[in-house]
Design a protein around this motif. Sequence first.
Motif, mmCIF file in Angstrom:
data_model
loop_
_atom_site.group_PDB
_atom_site.id
_atom_site.type_symbol
_atom_site.label_atom_id
_atom_site.label_comp_id
_atom_site.label_asym_id
_atom_site.label_seq_id
_atom_site.Cartn_x
_atom_site.Cartn_y
_atom_site.Cartn_z
ATOM 1 N N CYS A 71 0.819 -1.222 0.000
ATOM 2 C CA CYS A 71 0.000 0.000 0.000
ATOM 3 C C CYS A 71 0.848 1.265 0.000
ATOM 4 C CB CYS A 71 -0.931 -0.001 1.205
ATOM 5 S SG CYS A 71 -2.128 -1.345 1.177
ATOM 6 N N HIS A 72 2.157 1.129 0.025
ATOM 7 C CA HIS A 72 3.037 2.300 0.033
ATOM 8 C C HIS A 72 2.798 3.100 -1.251
ATOM 9 C CE1 HIS A 72 6.703 4.704 -0.146
ATOM 10 N NE2 HIS A 72 6.749 4.545 1.178
ATOM 11 N N PRO A 73 2.829 4.435 -1.170
ATOM 12 C CA PRO A 73 2.573 5.257 -2.359
ATOM 13 C C PRO A 73 3.526 5.001 -3.536
ATOM 14 C CG PRO A 73 2.538 6.619 -0.377
ATOM 15 C CD PRO A 73 2.990 5.245 0.040
ATOM 16 N N SER A 74 4.716 4.481 -3.281
ATOM 17 C CA SER A 74 5.648 4.217 -4.386
ATOM 18 C C SER A 74 5.381 2.877 -5.076
ATOM 19 C CB SER A 74 7.093 4.251 -3.879
ATOM 20 O OG SER A 74 7.330 3.161 -2.999
ATOM 21 N N CYS A 75 4.453 2.109 -4.540
ATOM 22 C CA CYS A 75 4.114 0.792 -5.102
ATOM 23 C C CYS A 75 2.762 0.857 -5.810
ATOM 24 C CB CYS A 75 4.048 -0.257 -3.992
ATOM 25 S SG CYS A 75 5.591 -0.523 -3.118
ATOM 26 N N HIS A 76 2.579 -0.057 -6.748
ATOM 27 C CA HIS A 76 1.301 -0.125 -7.455
ATOM 28 C C HIS A 76 0.849 -1.582 -7.506
ATOM 29 C CE1 HIS A 76 -1.903 0.795 -10.251
ATOM 30 N NE2 HIS A 76 -1.440 -0.141 -11.062
ATOM 31 N N LEU A 77 -0.181 -1.905 -6.706
ATOM 32 C CA LEU A 77 -0.748 -3.255 -6.672
ATOM 33 C C LEU A 77 -1.934 -3.297 -7.616
ATOM 34 C CD1 LEU A 77 -0.746 -6.097 -5.370
ATOM 35 C CD2 LEU A 77 -2.285 -5.162 -3.629
ATOM 36 N N GLN A 78 -1.930 -4.275 -8.511
ATOM 37 C CA GLN A 78 -2.989 -4.373 -9.518
ATOM 38 C C GLN A 78 -3.542 -5.798 -9.558
ATOM 39 O OE1 GLN A 78 -1.569 -3.798 -13.535
ATOM 40 N NE2 GLN A 78 -3.610 -3.467 -14.352
ATOM 41 N N ASP A 79 -4.860 -5.902 -9.462
ATOM 42 C CA ASP A 79 -5.539 -7.184 -9.638
ATOM 43 C C ASP A 79 -5.598 -7.437 -11.142
ATOM 44 O OD1 ASP A 79 -7.340 -9.302 -9.918
ATOM 45 O OD2 ASP A 79 -8.729 -8.531 -8.415
ATOM 46 N N TRP A 80 -4.930 -8.481 -11.587
ATOM 47 C CA TRP A 80 -4.870 -8.764 -13.025
ATOM 48 C C TRP A 80 -6.160 -9.411 -13.541
ATOM 49 C CZ3 TRP A 80 0.788 -10.845 -13.944
ATOM 50 C CH2 TRP A 80 1.690 -9.780 -13.799
ATOM 51 N N GLU A 99 -12.757 -33.278 1.486
ATOM 52 C CA GLU A 99 -13.463 -33.226 0.195
ATOM 53 C C GLU A 99 -12.848 -32.229 -0.786
ATOM 54 O OE1 GLU A 99 -15.269 -30.096 2.822
ATOM 55 O OE2 GLU A 99 -14.598 -32.149 3.137
ATOM 56 N N VAL A 100 -11.839 -31.483 -0.372
ATOM 57 C CA VAL A 100 -11.235 -30.444 -1.215
ATOM 58 C C VAL A 100 -10.075 -31.020 -2.019
ATOM 59 C CG1 VAL A 100 -9.973 -28.256 -1.191
ATOM 60 C CG2 VAL A 100 -11.920 -28.591 0.345
ATOM 61 N N SER A 101 -10.111 -30.804 -3.328
ATOM 62 C CA SER A 101 -9.014 -31.280 -4.179
ATOM 63 C C SER A 101 -8.515 -30.212 -5.158
ATOM 64 C CB SER A 101 -9.447 -32.519 -4.969
ATOM 65 O OG SER A 101 -10.506 -32.197 -5.851
ATOM 66 N N ARG A 102 -9.245 -29.078 -5.232
ATOM 67 C CA ARG A 102 -8.862 -28.026 -6.182
ATOM 68 C C ARG A 102 -8.762 -26.683 -5.461
ATOM 69 N NH1 ARG A 102 -8.834 -29.408 -11.276
ATOM 70 N NH2 ARG A 102 -9.609 -27.530 -12.262
ATOM 71 N N ASN A 103 -7.901 -25.822 -5.980
ATOM 72 C CA ASN A 103 -7.674 -24.497 -5.424
ATOM 73 C C ASN A 103 -7.928 -23.452 -6.508
ATOM 74 O OD1 ASN A 103 -6.445 -22.834 -3.136
ATOM 75 N ND2 ASN A 103 -5.179 -22.208 -4.852
ATOM 76 N N THR A 104 -8.471 -22.309 -6.096
ATOM 77 C CA THR A 104 -8.625 -21.165 -6.990
ATOM 78 C C THR A 104 -7.592 -20.125 -6.574
ATOM 79 O OG1 THR A 104 -10.981 -21.568 -7.271
ATOM 80 C CG2 THR A 104 -10.189 -19.349 -7.798
ATOM 81 N N GLU A 105 -6.797 -19.688 -7.536
ATOM 82 C CA GLU A 105 -5.707 -18.742 -7.297
ATOM 83 C C GLU A 105 -5.966 -17.468 -8.096
ATOM 84 O OE1 GLU A 105 -1.157 -19.749 -7.461
ATOM 85 O OE2 GLU A 105 -1.910 -19.471 -9.513
ATOM 86 N N ARG A 106 -6.020 -16.319 -7.408
ATOM 87 C CA ARG A 106 -6.220 -15.013 -8.043
ATOM 88 C C ARG A 106 -4.850 -14.374 -8.256
ATOM 89 N NH1 ARG A 106 -11.158 -12.416 -9.457
ATOM 90 N NH2 ARG A 106 -10.727 -10.226 -9.732
ATOM 91 N N VAL A 107 -4.612 -13.798 -9.443
ATOM 92 C CA VAL A 107 -3.299 -13.271 -9.800
ATOM 93 C C VAL A 107 -3.264 -11.744 -9.695
ATOM 94 C CG1 VAL A 107 -1.503 -13.210 -11.582
ATOM 95 C CG2 VAL A 107 -2.974 -15.229 -11.373
ATOM 96 N N PHE A 108 -2.220 -11.253 -9.040
ATOM 97 C CA PHE A 108 -1.962 -9.817 -8.874
ATOM 98 C C PHE A 108 -0.555 -9.504 -9.349
ATOM 99 C CE2 PHE A 108 -5.339 -10.546 -5.913
ATOM 100 C CZ PHE A 108 -5.996 -9.341 -5.746
ATOM 101 N N GLY A 109 -0.343 -8.249 -9.684
ATOM 102 C CA GLY A 109 0.991 -7.735 -9.951
ATOM 103 C C GLY A 109 1.271 -6.595 -8.990
ATOM 104 N N LEU A 110 2.495 -6.523 -8.501
ATOM 105 C CA LEU A 110 2.903 -5.429 -7.624
ATOM 106 C C LEU A 110 4.166 -4.813 -8.192
ATOM 107 C CD1 LEU A 110 2.730 -3.713 -5.037
ATOM 108 C CD2 LEU A 110 4.097 -5.505 -3.908
ATOM 109 N N CYS A 111 4.031 -3.579 -8.693
ATOM 110 C CA CYS A 111 5.184 -2.853 -9.210
ATOM 111 C C CYS A 111 5.814 -2.071 -8.065
ATOM 112 C CB CYS A 111 4.774 -1.916 -10.346
ATOM 113 S SG CYS A 111 6.187 -1.103 -11.134
ATOM 114 N N VAL A 112 7.102 -2.312 -7.840
ATOM 115 C CA VAL A 112 7.878 -1.565 -6.841
ATOM 116 C C VAL A 112 8.869 -0.693 -7.598
ATOM 117 C CG1 VAL A 112 7.552 -3.315 -5.045
ATOM 118 C CG2 VAL A 112 9.545 -3.456 -6.552
ATOM 119 N N PRO A 113 9.346 0.415 -6.998
ATOM 120 C CA PRO A 113 10.165 1.364 -7.757
ATOM 121 C C PRO A 113 11.501 0.816 -8.267
ATOM 122 C CG PRO A 113 9.777 2.160 -5.498
ATOM 123 C CD PRO A 113 9.057 0.873 -5.649
#
Length: 161
Positions: A71-80, A99-113
């Motif tokens: 969340c730092h102002p110099s970083c940019h987190l983006q939900d892809w 009973e669980v055999s599968r996972n759902t993974e959400r992808v993000f990118g984080l640009c740091v300076p």
Amino acid sequence: MLQPLHPSPAAFKIPESVLVVIYTPEQDVLLIRRTDWGTWQSVTGSKDHPEESWLDTAIREVQEETGIDACHPSCHLQDWQLENVYDIYPAWRWRYAPEVSRNTERVFGLCVPQRMPVLLSPREHTEAQWLPWQAAADQCFSPSNAEAILMLPRFLPKIPA
């Protein structure tokens, strides 16, 4: 006292996780080495509770695994806006409800300076390295992680000519 072989139902992992590709404007990517398997990966981690948002999970996991404040102002987190659904490796299935055999993974990118030192969680990771994006993709154990890194150029800000 003996420990149970399997977690109690309250301790089962939630089969919803994030993958956060951390990168610089020069497209160098941060990889961290797992303590358990010795493989290289980006930041990953499961939701702590079902109501935790994808964004909150990504922010928390980045902080826990690297010490970087997404969340730092110099970083940019983006939900892809990408999700991978995959079979959980048998070696890790015991962490989830039976009973669980599968996972759902959400992808993000984080640009740091720029490339920066990171503060690893020693129980999860042993070392970190910054690599050019294509070399980083080649180092990843996880096919979905490698694919996400290879998609990085699509998510870079467009600079007007």
